[in-house]
Scaffold this motif. Structure first.
Motif, mmCIF file in Angstrom:
data_model
loop_
_atom_site.group_PDB
_atom_site.id
_atom_site.type_symbol
_atom_site.label_atom_id
_atom_site.label_comp_id
_atom_site.label_asym_id
_atom_site.label_seq_id
_atom_site.Cartn_x
_atom_site.Cartn_y
_atom_site.Cartn_z
ATOM 1 N N ASP A 136 0.752 -4.722 10.662
ATOM 2 C CA ASP A 136 -0.242 -3.688 10.391
ATOM 3 C C ASP A 136 0.218 -2.763 9.273
ATOM 4 O OD1 ASP A 136 -2.831 -2.588 11.094
ATOM 5 O OD2 ASP A 136 -1.749 -0.827 11.797
ATOM 6 N N ALA A 137 1.521 -2.593 9.142
ATOM 7 C CA ALA A 137 2.038 -1.746 8.068
ATOM 8 C C ALA A 137 1.705 -2.345 6.706
ATOM 9 C CB ALA A 137 3.547 -1.568 8.216
ATOM 10 N N GLU A 138 1.749 -3.663 6.597
ATOM 11 C CA GLU A 138 1.425 -4.302 5.320
ATOM 12 C C GLU A 138 -0.048 -4.090 4.972
ATOM 13 O OE1 GLU A 138 2.079 -8.582 3.054
ATOM 14 O OE2 GLU A 138 3.361 -7.958 4.710
ATOM 15 N N ARG A 139 -0.912 -4.138 5.963
ATOM 16 C CA ARG A 139 -2.331 -3.888 5.720
ATOM 17 C C ARG A 139 -2.569 -2.466 5.229
ATOM 18 N NH1 ARG A 139 -6.022 -1.153 8.292
ATOM 19 N NH2 ARG A 139 -4.633 -0.774 10.079
ATOM 20 N N VAL A 140 -1.946 -1.502 5.901
ATOM 21 C CA VAL A 140 -2.117 -0.102 5.513
ATOM 22 C C VAL A 140 -1.545 0.145 4.120
ATOM 23 C CG1 VAL A 140 -1.498 2.284 6.074
ATOM 24 C CG2 VAL A 140 -2.165 0.705 7.898
ATOM 25 N N LEU A 141 -0.379 -0.426 3.852
ATOM 26 C CA LEU A 141 0.250 -0.267 2.543
ATOM 27 C C LEU A 141 -0.613 -0.870 1.433
ATOM 28 C CD1 LEU A 141 4.056 -0.941 3.054
ATOM 29 C CD2 LEU A 141 3.065 0.914 1.730
ATOM 30 N N THR A 142 -1.191 -2.011 1.700
ATOM 31 C CA THR A 142 -2.047 -2.645 0.700
ATOM 32 C C THR A 142 -3.268 -1.780 0.404
ATOM 33 O OG1 THR A 142 -1.339 -4.858 1.395
ATOM 34 C CG2 THR A 142 -3.409 -4.707 0.175
ATOM 35 N N GLN A 192 7.640 -5.145 4.798
ATOM 36 C CA GLN A 192 6.269 -4.909 4.352
ATOM 37 C C GLN A 192 6.251 -4.136 3.029
ATOM 38 O OE1 GLN A 192 7.308 -4.277 7.626
ATOM 39 N NE2 GLN A 192 6.524 -6.292 8.221
ATOM 40 N N THR A 193 7.159 -3.197 2.882
ATOM 41 C CA THR A 193 7.246 -2.445 1.628
ATOM 42 C C THR A 193 7.540 -3.387 0.465
ATOM 43 O OG1 THR A 193 8.014 -0.453 2.775
ATOM 44 C CG2 THR A 193 8.467 -0.592 0.414
ATOM 45 N N ASN A 194 8.508 -4.260 0.647
ATOM 46 C CA ASN A 194 8.855 -5.197 -0.420
ATOM 47 C C ASN A 194 7.750 -6.211 -0.685
ATOM 48 O OD1 ASN A 194 11.779 -4.818 -1.485
ATOM 49 N ND2 ASN A 194 11.959 -4.467 0.712
ATOM 50 N N ASN A 195 7.073 -6.651 0.365
ATOM 51 C CA ASN A 195 5.978 -7.610 0.184
ATOM 52 C C ASN A 195 4.848 -7.016 -0.648
ATOM 53 O OD1 ASN A 195 7.372 -9.418 1.768
ATOM 54 N ND2 ASN A 195 6.150 -9.074 3.607
ATOM 55 N N VAL A 196 4.473 -5.782 -0.345
ATOM 56 C CA VAL A 196 3.367 -5.153 -1.070
ATOM 57 C C VAL A 196 3.809 -4.759 -2.474
ATOM 58 C CG1 VAL A 196 1.733 -3.221 -1.078
ATOM 59 C CG2 VAL A 196 2.277 -4.381 1.068
ATOM 60 N N ALA A 197 5.043 -4.326 -2.612
ATOM 61 C CA ALA A 197 5.547 -3.941 -3.932
ATOM 62 C C ALA A 197 5.495 -5.111 -4.908
ATOM 63 C CB ALA A 197 6.973 -3.420 -3.817
ATOM 64 N N ALA A 198 5.695 -6.309 -4.414
ATOM 65 C CA ALA A 198 5.654 -7.484 -5.286
ATOM 66 C C ALA A 198 4.264 -7.687 -5.885
ATOM 67 C CB ALA A 198 6.066 -8.723 -4.498
ATOM 68 N N LYS A 199 3.244 -7.264 -5.174
ATOM 69 C CA LYS A 199 1.862 -7.448 -5.626
ATOM 70 C C LYS A 199 1.375 -6.307 -6.525
ATOM 71 C CE LYS A 199 0.924 -9.659 -1.174
ATOM 72 N NZ LYS A 199 0.212 -9.524 0.122
ATOM 73 N N PHE A 200 2.107 -5.170 -6.498
ATOM 74 C CA PHE A 200 1.685 -3.996 -7.259
ATOM 75 C C PHE A 200 2.876 -3.450 -8.066
ATOM 76 C CE2 PHE A 200 -1.094 -4.327 -3.583
ATOM 77 C CZ PHE A 200 -2.360 -4.161 -4.147
ATOM 78 N N PRO A 201 3.285 -4.152 -9.098
ATOM 79 C CA PRO A 201 4.505 -3.782 -9.832
ATOM 80 C C PRO A 201 4.421 -2.442 -10.565
ATOM 81 C CG PRO A 201 3.306 -5.524 -10.974
ATOM 82 C CD PRO A 201 2.670 -5.384 -9.628
ATOM 83 N N ARG A 214 15.895 -3.769 -1.501
ATOM 84 C CA ARG A 214 14.956 -3.422 -2.581
ATOM 85 C C ARG A 214 14.827 -4.664 -3.451
ATOM 86 N NH1 ARG A 214 18.321 -1.713 -6.839
ATOM 87 N NH2 ARG A 214 20.375 -0.953 -6.264
ATOM 88 N N ALA A 215 13.920 -5.534 -3.059
ATOM 89 C CA ALA A 215 13.817 -6.862 -3.656
ATOM 90 C C ALA A 215 13.103 -6.862 -5.000
ATOM 91 C CB ALA A 215 13.094 -7.799 -2.690
ATOM 92 N N HIS A 216 12.527 -5.731 -5.379
ATOM 93 C CA HIS A 216 11.756 -5.665 -6.613
ATOM 94 C C HIS A 216 12.117 -4.380 -7.363
ATOM 95 C CE1 HIS A 216 9.542 -8.968 -4.857
ATOM 96 N NE2 HIS A 216 9.376 -8.239 -3.778
ATOM 97 N N PRO A 217 11.993 -4.376 -8.679
ATOM 98 C CA PRO A 217 12.428 -3.210 -9.467
ATOM 99 C C PRO A 217 11.615 -1.938 -9.233
ATOM 100 C CG PRO A 217 11.346 -4.852 -10.862
ATOM 101 C CD PRO A 217 11.558 -5.493 -9.542
ATOM 102 N N ASN A 218 10.482 -2.046 -8.554
ATOM 103 C CA ASN A 218 9.678 -0.858 -8.257
ATOM 104 C C ASN A 218 9.904 -0.346 -6.840
ATOM 105 O OD1 ASN A 218 8.374 -3.244 -7.370
ATOM 106 N ND2 ASN A 218 6.374 -2.239 -7.284
#
Length: 357
Positions: free
Chosen positions: A72-78, A98-107, A119-123
């Motif tokens: 549910d956190a991924e849904r809210v974050l998206t 969930q933070t890293n999953n959504v961050a990958a979609k919104f760089p 922190r799997a992504h630079p953002n």
């Protein structure tokens, strides 16, 4: 939209600047509990309000409360990412994936995850506090103040952050009182007042007269207040409504300076990925006022330890220390490094309790 384009064209022709929604930085917060919990989420909400007070019309802030850790956190974050946010703070350990999953979609959006280590992504940046320093201080107080030589700890989840706190509190209670025993009750929740109250009651029934917690509600404090001679400590927030007894001090999370600093970096275009782990010295961890229930010598000893932790002259995990099974961990004078602390998955020697998987 046509009207905005017309106004922009006219402004350009006249050589004047047109106010734009782009001038407002939108900052979002995801909360695991409610702002009224009196503890963890309450302090994050106070920090959000300080961001608003500091920046005024430069920022717009939003928050979503009581977001369960998991899918549910991924849904809210998206949803938050899609609604035009520039910076999003995810304020609980269980939001890490969930933070890293959504961050990958919104760089182009900056994400800040509290108490995480990935922190799997630079953002994506991580931030947390060295709560174990505060536990060292209240552990010292607990060791001095217990009359039954039994202190209790209400724990949320068996993650390194919580295990560090238990170990630090026990180590420092044991230093000042070699007879002390620690009882641990796991509730497997960050915020569940009923479970937390039951845990406090169970500890008191076992003869515990000092209660510590790594859970978010004031329920353990309220339960302690029902039993004469039991003291407790505010967790994440001051919980001063329970002073002068049972609350004798508290560990306070001060997130506002960090939130203001990181928001300013986004506004300035200077935000960079980072891992932040602040403690008493940086002001991210504060020790609440002592009540008169604590004798002056105990207050002095606690203050001296706080000062030594703050200036770096003392480390909360300094050897000699063994693991629970007797295996040597830190030699005389050796201190734990941040890598060991970040992955801690064992009790120290002397804690007579089983660590859940």
């Amino acid at each position: 939209m046509k009207l905005m384009k017309t106004l922009a064209t006219a402004a350009l022709a006249l050589g004047v600047a047109l106010p734009s929604m782009a001038d407002t930085t939108k900052v979002g917060f995801i909360y695991v509990g409610t702002p009224g919990d009196g503890g963890w989420t309450y302090e994050h909400e106070q920090a959000r309000k300080e961001v608003v007070a500091h920046f005024g019309d430069q920022v717009e802030t939003t928050f979503v409360e009581s977001v369960a850790e998991g899918p549910d956190a991924e849904r809210v974050l998206t949803q938050m990412a899609l609604s035009g946010h520039d910076l999003i703070f995810t304020t609980s350990f269980g939001y890490m994936d969930q933070t890293n999953n959504v961050a990958a979609k919104f760089p182009d959006i900056k994400f800040e995850h509290a108490t995480g280590y990935t922190r799997a992504h630079p953002n994506v940046s991580t931030y947390g506090a060295r709560f174990y320093e505060g536990r060292a201080v209240i552990g010292t107080i607990a060791g001095r103040m217990t009359k039954s030589n039994k202190i209790g700890y209400i724990a949320s989840f068996p993650i390194p952050e919580v295990i560090r706190g238990i170990n630090s509190a026990y180590i420092h209670a044991k230093k000042v009182n070699p007879e002390v025993e620690m009882k641990v009750v796991w509730v497997f929740s960050w915020f569940d007042p009923a479970k937390e109250a039951d845990a406090a009651a169970a500890l008191i029934e076992q003869g515990v007269d000092v209660i510590m917690q790594h859970t978010d509600s004031t329920a353990p404090m309220a339960k302690a207040a029902e039993t004469e001679g039991v003291i407790a400590f505010g967790q994440a927030s001051d919980m001063g409504q329970y002073a002068p007894s049972p609350r004798v001090s508290s560990i306070i999370d001060n997130w506002a300076p960090y939130y203001i600093e990181r928001t300013q970096a986004v506004i300035d275009g200077t935000w960079e990925q980072a891992d932040t782990w602040g403690g008493i010295g940086s002001g991210m961890v504060e020790i609440g006022d002592f009540t008169d229930v604590l004798p002056a010598p105990v207050q002095d000893e606690a203050n001296a330890l706080k000062d030594a932790l703050a200036d770096g002259s003392y480390h909360a995990f300094t050897g000699p220390l063994n693991k629970q099974d007797g295996t040597p961990w830190l030699a005389e004078g050796e201190t734990a490094n941040d890598g060991d602390l970040a992955s801690m998955n064992f009790y120290v020697e002397g804690i007579d309790a089983e660590l859940p998987n």
